[in-house]
Write an enzyme that holds these catalytic residues in place. Structure first.
Site, mmCIF file in Angstrom:
data_model
loop_
_atom_site.group_PDB
_atom_site.id
_atom_site.type_symbol
_atom_site.label_atom_id
_atom_site.label_comp_id
_atom_site.label_asym_id
_atom_site.label_seq_id
_atom_site.Cartn_x
_atom_site.Cartn_y
_atom_site.Cartn_z
ATOM 1 N N GLU A 8 34.901 39.957 41.941
ATOM 2 C CA GLU A 8 36.229 40.565 41.891
ATOM 3 C C GLU A 8 36.187 41.745 40.936
ATOM 4 O O GLU A 8 35.671 41.631 39.820
ATOM 5 C CB GLU A 8 37.270 39.545 41.433
ATOM 6 C CG GLU A 8 38.691 40.074 41.478
ATOM 7 C CD GLU A 8 39.721 39.053 41.019
ATOM 8 O OE1 GLU A 8 40.874 39.467 40.788
ATOM 9 O OE2 GLU A 8 39.377 37.864 40.879
ATOM 10 N N ASP B 180 48.147 40.328 33.959
ATOM 11 C CA ASP B 180 46.981 40.223 33.081
ATOM 12 C C ASP B 180 47.383 39.848 31.665
ATOM 13 O O ASP B 180 48.363 40.361 31.115
ATOM 14 C CB ASP B 180 46.219 41.554 33.032
ATOM 15 C CG ASP B 180 45.586 41.901 34.368
ATOM 16 O OD1 ASP B 180 45.416 40.980 35.184
ATOM 17 O OD2 ASP B 180 45.258 43.084 34.581
#
Length: 283
Positions: free
Chosen positions: A67, A78
């Protein structure tokens, strides 16, 4: 089902060439009686050469898929580690075009491992349908794309252009997603389904929620595509537990960025962690 159709639209991103490459990677892991390992790197962190070195090392240490986070100024999903790395990459000059160049370079250097890009809707779709960026990702060699803040309710246009480009669109489900909606989202996901293990943002955790085993089983029972678990996964013990719980894949992100050190250049330490994580994927 909150506006989602339980049946797959046709054409579907799980019928693309990119999804086929992803499916083959999961099948190889399954044939070896283990979960697929999906490490994460941030494009352009700490710089172009550093991210290329980290990505190659992660693949060489045992990644089944990789990824690739596309640096963005407002990465809502995040946690602190990935926000820091994304910010550092942007300061070092990272752009979407340079991230795509990294994808292309990796695809040429390590063609056997499917690459999955991860970004956000404003970055990848903007005010249109995302056609140009879907084409660019596929041309660069990406097999799939995760748009972290895109739901299937709003994703039909992007699914259509991604399908035309040969790209799988990977959706996320969370512990708070209702059972009916999980099934509907799984039916729309291409390549694999991203199972978020906890409520919150990404980031290494000391332990995973006790409920994650049941979550994996419940989602696996309704998903027509492999289920990969991420968020909070940071240790071999976490990977081992998820593999034995039946997860088809395990995604590790923040812990690998942390392993690179504050300057992002300790590739040897990161590679060692990937090796230990890969060993833990055995069922």
């Amino acid at each position: 089902m909150t506006g989602l159709a339980a049946t797959r639209p046709a054409p579907h991103t799980n019928d693309t060439a990119g999804a086929g490459r992803i499916a083959a990677a999961f099948a190889r892991a399954r044939d070896e009686n283990r979960a697929a390992l999906i490490p994460y790197v941030v494009a352009g962190y700490p710089d172009d050469e550093g991210s290329f070195a980290a990505a190659c090392a992660a693949i060489d240490a045992g990644a089944d898929l990789l990824e690739i986070g596309l640096p963005y100024s407002d990465p809502l999903a995040d946690g602190a580690t990935l926000q820091r790395a994304s910010h550092a990459a942007l300061l070092a000059g990272a752009t979407l075009d340079r991230s795509l160049s990294l994808v292309a370079r990796l695809g040429a250097a390590r063609p056997g491992v499917p690459l999955v890009a991860m970004g956000y809707a404003n970055q990848l779709i903007g005010g249109g349908d995302g056609r140009d960026r879907a084409k660019a990702l596929a041309t660069a060699g990406a097999a799939g794309v995760i748009v972290a803040d895109l739901t299937p309710d709003e994703g039909a246009l992007f699914e259509a252009v991604a399908t035309a480009a040969g790209l799988a669109v990977i959706y996320l489900v969370a512990p708070t997603t209702s059972p009916a909606r999980r099934a509907a989202i799984a039916a729309r996901s291409g390549g694999f389904l991203y199972c978020v293990s906890l409520v919150g943002v990404t980031g290494a955790r000391a332990s995973l929620p006790p409920s994650v085993r049941g979550l994996v089983a419940d989602i696996g029972a309704v998903s027509p595509v492999p289920v990969a678990v991420g968020f909070g996964v940071s240790k071999p013990a976490h990977v081992r537990a998820l593999a034995r719980a039946g997860a088809d894949g395990v995604i590790v992100a923040s812990a690998l960025v942390d392993a690179l050190g504050r300057d992002g250049r300790d590739v040897a330490a990161m590679s060692h962690l990937v090796t230990t994580l890969r060993t833990a994927t055995a069922r």
